[in-house]
Design an enzyme around this catalytic site. Structure first.
Site, PDB file in Angstrom:
ATOM      1  CB  SER A 179      40.159  41.859  32.871  1.00 22.77           C
ATOM      2  OG  SER A 179      40.736  40.577  32.977  1.00 22.77           O
ATOM      3  CG  ASN A 180      37.412  37.226  33.291  1.00 25.22           C
ATOM      4  OD1 ASN A 180      38.130  36.531  34.007  1.00 25.22           O
ATOM      5  ND2 ASN A 180      37.465  37.173  31.972  1.00 25.22           N
ATOM      6  CG  HIS A 181      36.296  38.944  39.548  1.00 24.70           C
ATOM      7  ND1 HIS A 181      37.147  39.830  40.157  1.00 24.70           N
ATOM      8  CD2 HIS A 181      35.096  39.551  39.488  1.00 24.70           C
ATOM      9  CE1 HIS A 181      36.479  40.931  40.460  1.00 24.70           C
ATOM     10  NE2 HIS A 181      35.225  40.779  40.053  1.00 24.70           N
TER      11      HIS A 181
END
Ligand code: CTP
Ligand code: CA
Length: 227
Positions: free
Chosen positions: A33-35
């Site tokens: 995923s990412n932030h």
């Protein structure tokens, strides 16, 4: 102005928005995923709803309350996000704010991968490309929303890269943001609004203010600035 006098210039418009990250499973307990916090997308959903639009917000997993008066569709993967968007069409405006994971693990195991499977060395991570939701919606022949807006997160050459991205994806506007600093997850954003023939740099401001300004610009573009 429109918001101050309580006017509803986006009444009767259906606005479809994606927000947040996507999650791409590796196995039942792990993901890529990412932030992305979802703050900017949720603020835009709230801002256009406030101007009277009917809003469908297709969201990846975030820690935010659903904005008032917005139809939520919760998804995890990029492929499910695309499906949910296609199901929500037709829409008058599409705003692609989600930080869609560019890749997913090419194989998602249905059992938890073990640290040391018998006789095996460390697993190699092999990736597959996710569908580009913004490009897919932009290039629809049937049911293309009249105004398609993308975001571009860049760390350098922000406006030039945003213009190239807009052409490649076929959208009408790009909100380009400089993510070299601390905007991911933060309360503020510094963006440029890139249209086919113009680039407008906005000073650093609250994500809520970016959202309200963008909502007002959409109302103007749809030919109804004051309701
Ligand atoms: N986007 C999308 N689907 C993807 C990737 C991106 O809909 N699979 C959308 C984002 O929501 C955003 C725009 O495309 O509106 C640009 O995303 P960005 O990550 O900046 O661009 P990419 O084309 O993925 O290029 P890169 O990450 O290499 O800069
Ligand atoms: Ca990307």
């Amino acid at each position: 102005l429109a918001a101050q006098n309580g006017a509803k210039p986006l009444e009767g418009q259906h606005i479809l928005i994606t927000a947040g990250p996507t999650r791409e499973p590796l196995d039942p307990v792990r993901y890529l995923s990412n932030h992305s916090s979802g703050k900017q997308g949720y603020a835009i959903a709230a801002a256009v709803a406030r101007l009277g639009a009917r809003v469908t917000l297709v969201s990846g997993p975030v820690a935010l309350a659903p904005p008032k008066g917005v139809d939520m569709v919760n998804v995890e993967t990029a492929r499910d996000m695309l499906k949910a968007c296609e199901t929500a069409l037709p829409a008058d405006v599409f705003i692609s704010v989600a930080a869609v994971a560019d890749w997913r693990p090419s194989i998602s195991a249905n059992k938890k991968l073990k640290l040391k499977d018998e006789g095996k060395t460390l697993p190699a991570l092999s990736l597959a490309e996710n569908p580009d939701i913004l490009a897919t919606i932009s290039k629809k022949r049937k049911n293309r929303p009249g105004l398609v807006i993308g975001f571009a997160a860049e760390t350098h050459d922000v406006e030039a890269l945003a213009q190239a991205k807009m052409k490649r994806k076929g959208c009408d506007w790009i909100v380009a943001n400089d993510v070299s600093g601390d905007v991911m997850g933060g309360a503020e954003n510094e963006v440029s609004l890139v249209t086919r023939d113009n680039v407008e740099h906005w000073p650093r401001m609250d994500k809520t203010t970016v959202a309200r300004n963008l909502a007002n610009r959409i109302a103007v573009a749809l030919g109804n600035p004051d309701g």
